[in-house]
Motif scaffolding. Structure first.
Motif, mmCIF file in Angstrom:
data_model
loop_
_atom_site.group_PDB
_atom_site.id
_atom_site.type_symbol
_atom_site.label_atom_id
_atom_site.label_comp_id
_atom_site.label_asym_id
_atom_site.label_seq_id
_atom_site.Cartn_x
_atom_site.Cartn_y
_atom_site.Cartn_z
ATOM 1 N N GLY A 179 70.436 75.837 115.192
ATOM 2 C CA GLY A 179 71.369 76.036 114.087
ATOM 3 C C GLY A 179 71.825 74.764 113.408
ATOM 4 N N ARG A 180 73.095 74.725 113.021
ATOM 5 C CA ARG A 180 73.630 73.650 112.188
ATOM 6 C C ARG A 180 73.644 72.288 112.878
ATOM 7 N NH1 ARG A 180 75.524 75.311 107.524
ATOM 8 N NH2 ARG A 180 76.042 77.515 107.200
ATOM 9 N N TRP A 182 66.096 82.392 98.768
ATOM 10 C CA TRP A 182 67.318 82.453 97.950
ATOM 11 C C TRP A 182 67.715 83.909 97.777
ATOM 12 C CZ3 TRP A 182 64.691 78.421 94.381
ATOM 13 C CH2 TRP A 182 64.972 77.128 94.870
ATOM 14 N N ASP A 190 70.155 71.670 98.934
ATOM 15 C CA ASP A 190 70.307 73.047 99.394
ATOM 16 C C ASP A 190 71.028 73.053 100.740
ATOM 17 O OD1 ASP A 190 69.584 75.712 100.632
ATOM 18 O OD2 ASP A 190 68.580 75.929 98.702
ATOM 19 N N GLU A 191 72.076 73.828 100.854
ATOM 20 C CA GLU A 191 72.867 73.864 102.084
ATOM 21 C C GLU A 191 72.069 74.399 103.269
ATOM 22 O OE1 GLU A 191 76.291 76.172 101.259
ATOM 23 O OE2 GLU A 191 77.239 74.656 99.971
ATOM 24 N N ARG A 192 71.023 75.153 103.004
ATOM 25 C CA ARG A 192 70.237 75.775 104.076
ATOM 26 C C ARG A 192 68.881 75.092 104.238
ATOM 27 N NH1 ARG A 192 68.912 80.749 102.315
ATOM 28 N NH2 ARG A 192 68.855 81.792 104.323
ATOM 29 N N ARG A 193 68.823 73.806 103.940
ATOM 30 C CA ARG A 193 67.539 73.090 103.987
ATOM 31 C C ARG A 193 66.918 73.139 105.378
ATOM 32 N NH1 ARG A 193 66.848 66.743 102.360
ATOM 33 N NH2 ARG A 193 68.529 66.543 103.891
ATOM 34 N N ARG A 194 67.753 72.983 106.413
ATOM 35 C CA ARG A 194 67.225 73.019 107.777
ATOM 36 C C ARG A 194 66.542 74.347 108.070
ATOM 37 N NH1 ARG A 194 69.221 76.847 111.019
ATOM 38 N NH2 ARG A 194 71.264 76.304 110.189
ATOM 39 N N ARG A 195 67.135 75.442 107.630
ATOM 40 C CA ARG A 195 66.540 76.759 107.833
ATOM 41 C C ARG A 195 65.218 76.864 107.057
ATOM 42 N NH1 ARG A 195 68.748 81.828 109.225
ATOM 43 N NH2 ARG A 195 70.827 80.897 109.231
ATOM 44 N N ASP A 200 71.149 70.059 111.214
ATOM 45 C CA ASP A 200 71.184 69.913 109.759
ATOM 46 C C ASP A 200 70.882 68.487 109.304
ATOM 47 O OD1 ASP A 200 71.686 72.543 109.303
ATOM 48 O OD2 ASP A 200 73.806 72.325 108.834
#
Length: 654
Positions: free
Chosen positions: A50-51, A190, A143-148, A54
């Motif tokens: 998870g985070r 997205w 993008d806030e979800r780049r890791r995902r 990041d």
């Protein structure tokens, strides 16, 4: 096809050698499993931790794919140093499952096959995949979800590697479904956009239709050959009936149509542009859409015995290459124009694969060069969007060549490659398909030649509307070049777009693939090769000139004109693919469902309610006899007694 080119010795399957038992992996080949394990591990870390990842997850995701590329490169050169007879290496991982009783046991092993065909796919998937990962570091920076996103990319790469490294159809299907899942996650990344969520669902559903073909094909393969391993199926293919092999070939083709967006399962491809641009480059250049071509070429030992299925592959490829080109001519969305192009170019590959032993190697050759120049152009389109505040409408572009010099020059290399400009990679690979098509069938050759001209038209139109003509962007838009983390992958892919044709030097790629797909001893070309090359080049020049006169010399309107020809309307509507699917599948399905609901409400529920009502009415009648009055019960007893006496008298007298 009716004019198959046979090897001089008239051997198996029109010159296609049977798949032999691979040599046990040793040395560097014992690390084959690691090629899959690295991106799979990256996906697990990024998605499960998870985070906490990041800050560095994008670097881990990129490093794992780069590591797979290094191992693939070392393994490729190791295989290159072996004799031709020893270029098939296998690695058994474990027994997946066993079912059956007594002697009738089906055992499924999870095993890998590294041979000339899979080695090229590994280099393409991991090499281009690494460049796309590097590019994504810059593209998805905010993008806030780049890791995902990088976790999903790793999952996609791992699944695709399983698909091309497996030694059996069952293993291919494992990767096949993994790619389907990962593409759903990436196309709908997205998901806050309804259009992206709908596109992901559409891609998932349409591909499930193709998966039905794969499942039925595998079932028939197991029933016929007792195994899904390529070596076992190939060794017994000559003993199976032509009808059975034709059925298997057609079912495999259905699966290939789903993954490779071929007619009639092409409707998902253009909607898939809703995903981030790196996804478009990954899925539509070097990975998912090439899986169907890989499946057909890998199954050469089936198609060489099933000429009807082989002909169906050619027809599907020819129809799709023209349909995709038609769509590409009508689109103003830069990514959707490139998606129509992808559909068309995969059609070329399918057509070549359907030509049999004469075309297998050229199908793979064009697949590789397409992976270079199409990834280059998709990432180039992303660079343009990055500069234009995510605008995708080419009517809002114009005159960007000076504003985006690196993007323009690299994109131009891909453009010259795809139209088949002499010397560039597409010139060598696509021309070979056209030449072989004419050698097999004039109609097929004419379709391939026409597709080359239309490709030159719509790609020139795209170049003119984007980088030339007058500027048409909004005043608050300030075009700027992308950062180096995005332009360096473009430069590498541009170089490969130029130099990719070197694979044909000395007929290398044909000789390299011959242990897997065979090689034709000769080609009976109806037209001399040099004259054929001149004709193709002239047709391409006509397409370029037509685009210049129709687009380059006229002002481009910022809004798409409403009054257009029926051909343009059809192209804008994706040749009414969605409307056809709705009319043939969705509406009848809805009507069937509504009919079943009506039947359930009226007949089933009516019967239940009617039975209940009947017994309720009878109960009401019987309830009246139980009123609690003694006189009523006495009268009932008296009436009953009289009835019994009357019956006895009648029986006695009778």
């Amino acid at each position: 096809m009716t004019n198959l080119l046979w090897a001089a010795d008239g051997s198996h399957g029109g010159g296609v050698p049977p798949v032999v038992e691979p040599i046990a992996a040793d040395g560097v080949f014992s690390l084959l499993w690691l090629i899959i394990a690295l991106p799979a591990l990256g996906a697990a870390v990024l998605l499960l931790l998870g985070r906490r990842t990041d800050g560095w997850g994008h670097y881990l995701g990129t490093a794992t794919v780069a590591g797979s590329f290094v191992i693939s490169l070392i393994a490729f050169f190791s295989l290159l140093g072996r004799d031709e007879a020893e270029r098939s290496v296998g690695q058994h991982l474990w027994t997946w499952f066993e079912v059956g009783i007594g002697e009738r046991v089906f055992s499924a092993d999870l095993a890998l096959l590294f041979d000339p065909l899979s080695s090229l796919f590994l280099l393409l998937i991991t090499g281009v995949g690494t460049l796309i990962h590097i590019y994504s570091i810059g593209y998805m920076e905010h993008d806030e979800r780049r890791r995902r996103f990088f976790g999903y990319l790793n999952l996609f790469i791992a699944a695709m590697l399983v698909l091309v490294l497996s030694d059996s159809y069952l293993g291919i299907f494992l990767g096949w479904e993994g790619v389907g899942l990962a593409s759903y996650l990436l196309i709908g990344f997205w998901q806050h956009k309804p259009s992206a969520a709908a596109a992901a669902k559409k891609a998932f559903v349409v591909n499930r239709v193709g998966d039905v073909g794969m499942v039925l094909a595998m079932s028939l393969i197991i029933a016929t050959f007792g195994s899904t391993a390529f070596s076992a199926v190939s060794a017994q293919a000559g003993e199976a009936g032509e009808g059975t092999l034709t059925a298997i070939g057609l079912l495999l083709l259905l699966g290939a149509c789903g993954k490779s967006a071929q007619v009639p399962l092409q409707s998902w491809l253009l909607d898939a542009m809703e995903g981030p641009t790196p996804v478009s480059a990954l899925i539509h250049a070097a990975t998912m859409v090439t899986a169907g071509v890989y499946l057909v070429v890998r199954s050469n030992f089936i198609y060489e015995y099933a000429t009807a299925a082989q002909t169906a592959v050619v027809v599907v490829g020819a129809v799709t290459l023209l349909a995709g080109a038609w769509i590409g001519c009508a689109k103003d969305d830069i990514k959707k124009a490139l998606a129509g192009s992808t559909m068309s170019q995969i059609g070329y590959m399918m057509l070549a694969a359907g030509l049999g032993v004469a075309g297998y190697a050229f199908a793979i050759f064009h697949l590789i060069t397409h992976g270079f120049f199409k990834a280059n152009m998709f990432l180039g389109a992303g660079s343009v969007m990055h500069a234009m505040d995510d605008e995708v409408d080419m009517r809002r572009y114009g005159a960007l060549q000076k504003m985006l010099p690196v993007t323009f020059l690299t994109f131009a290399m891909g453009y010259l490659a795809i139209i088949g400009f002499p010397g560039f990679s597409g010139f060598w690979s696509k021309d070979k398909i056209i030449e072989t098509a004419f050698a097999e069938n004039w109609i097929v050759g004419a379709a391939a030649l026409l597709g080359a001209g239309v490709t030159a038209f719509y790609m020139t139109r795209l170049m003119l509307m984007t980088f030339f003509t007058e500027k048409r962007w909004q005043k608050d838009v300030h075009p700027h070049e992308s950062p180096k983390v995005m332009t360096i992958p473009l430069i590498v892919l541009a170089a490969l777009s130029v130099l990719g044709g070197a694979l044909l030097l000395g007929n290398w790629i044909v000789d390299w693939l011959s242990p897997v797909v065979g090689v034709a001893e000769h080609h009976d070309f109806p037209i001399p090769v040099l004259l054929m090359t001149a004709i193709v080049t002239a047709v391409v020049a006509v397409g370029v000139a037509a685009a210049w006169f129709l687009v380059g010399k006229k002002p481009v309107e910022r809004e798409a004109p409403a009054n257009v020809s029926v051909f343009t309307k059809a192209g804008r509507a994706d040749l009414y693919g969605d409307a056809i699917n709705e009319a043939l599948l969705m509406r009848p399905g809805q009507q069937l469902t509504q009919g079943l609901v009506t039947f359930d409400h009226t007949v089933v529920d009516g019967a239940v309610r009617g039975t209940g009502g009947l017994f309720a009415g009878l109960s009401n009648l019987l309830r009246k006899t139980q009123n609690g009055y003694v006189r009523s019960y006495a009268a009932s007893l008296l009436a009953g007694a009289f009835l019994v006496v009357a019956v006895l008298l009648v029986v006695t007298i009778a």
